[in-house]
Design an enzyme around this catalytic site. Structure first.
Site, mmCIF file in Angstrom:
data_model
loop_
_atom_site.group_PDB
_atom_site.id
_atom_site.type_symbol
_atom_site.label_atom_id
_atom_site.label_comp_id
_atom_site.label_asym_id
_atom_site.label_seq_id
_atom_site.Cartn_x
_atom_site.Cartn_y
_atom_site.Cartn_z
ATOM 1 N N CYS A 18 29.870 46.529 38.727
ATOM 2 C CA CYS A 18 28.846 46.782 37.710
ATOM 3 C C CYS A 18 29.435 46.375 36.348
ATOM 4 C CB CYS A 18 28.360 48.231 37.741
ATOM 5 S SG CYS A 18 29.542 49.478 37.195
ATOM 6 N N ASP A 41 21.127 50.340 35.144
ATOM 7 C CA ASP A 41 22.280 51.004 34.546
ATOM 8 C C ASP A 41 21.816 52.330 33.935
ATOM 9 O OD1 ASP A 41 24.569 51.792 33.226
ATOM 10 O OD2 ASP A 41 24.938 49.833 32.313
ATOM 11 N N ASN A 53 32.239 49.896 35.246
ATOM 12 C CA ASN A 53 32.941 50.566 36.343
ATOM 13 C C ASN A 53 33.114 52.067 36.094
ATOM 14 O OD1 ASN A 53 36.151 50.388 38.001
ATOM 15 N ND2 ASN A 53 34.166 50.541 38.962
ATOM 16 N N CYS A 87 29.830 54.058 36.262
ATOM 17 C CA CYS A 87 28.593 54.666 36.762
ATOM 18 C C CYS A 87 28.248 54.158 38.165
ATOM 19 C CB CYS A 87 27.418 54.387 35.823
ATOM 20 S SG CYS A 87 27.574 55.097 34.174
ATOM 21 N N ARG A 88 27.651 52.987 38.224
ATOM 22 C CA ARG A 88 27.098 52.487 39.483
ATOM 23 C C ARG A 88 28.143 52.082 40.501
ATOM 24 N NH1 ARG A 88 23.493 48.012 36.803
ATOM 25 N NH2 ARG A 88 25.346 47.999 35.485
ATOM 26 N N SER A 89 29.092 51.228 40.118
ATOM 27 C CA SER A 89 30.038 50.726 41.128
ATOM 28 C C SER A 89 30.982 51.803 41.665
ATOM 29 C CB SER A 89 30.791 49.501 40.624
ATOM 30 O OG SER A 89 31.532 49.773 39.464
#
Length: 164
Positions: free
Chosen positions: A14, A130, A17, A19-21
């Site tokens: 993401c 995001d 690095n 939140c999402r990934s």
């Protein structure tokens, strides 16, 4: 994980690095443990930007993941490198911006497969939004999307690794 090299290596990407990934990494690790594949598949995450290198995941991501039994506590941000294209067979990005940034860094001779994570949820060319600048609900939405995609990745791995 055993001393031998894993049969398949997946990298989630993401922007920063945090939140999402890392959430996808933690969720995938949990599912691999549940499926008995943790010793056969290595998982990591990174960001295309360097803003959060060395930092833990966003507190909101940590809370949302913990509420679903996913541990992100040991994860720390890092940035995507050229070496990642040698180390991973599959690089799964969260959105079109990170897809573009990742492909721009990919060496011409790389055999790493770069694609959007949500392709595994049947959502071709869709982004995992995001949640960083939003509220708690955005982190829950991300978890819902990631659950569907991770299930698709697990199904693909079963096929790839010959697990029925």
């Amino acid at each position: 994980m055993s001393d031998s090299r894993p049969e398949w290596r997946i990298l989630f990407v993401c922007m920063g690095n945090i939140c999402r990934s890392p959430t996808a990494e933690g969720m995938m690790r949990k599912r691999l443990e549940e499926e008995g594949m943790a010793d056969r598949v290595a998982v990591d995450s990174c960001g295309t930007g360097a803003w959060h290198v060395g930092q833990p995941p966003d507190p909101r991501a940590l809370r949302a993941a913990t509420d679903r039994g996913i541990d992100l506590g040991e994860l720390r941000g890092r940035q995507l490198t050229v070496e990642d294209f040698e180390r991973f067979e599959e690089i799964l990005v969260m959105d079109s911006d990170n897809l573009e940034r990742t492909l721009a860094l990919q060496p011409a001779d790389s055999r790493a497969r770069v694609s959007r994570l949500l392709n595994y949820a049947g959502q071709l060319d869709e982004d995992v939004p995001d949640p960083y600048f939003g509220g708690e609900a955005g982190f829950q939405q991300v978890l819902d999307q990631l659950e569907d995609a991770v299930e698709g990745v697990v199904a693909s791995l079963r096929q790839r690794l010959g697990i029925l």
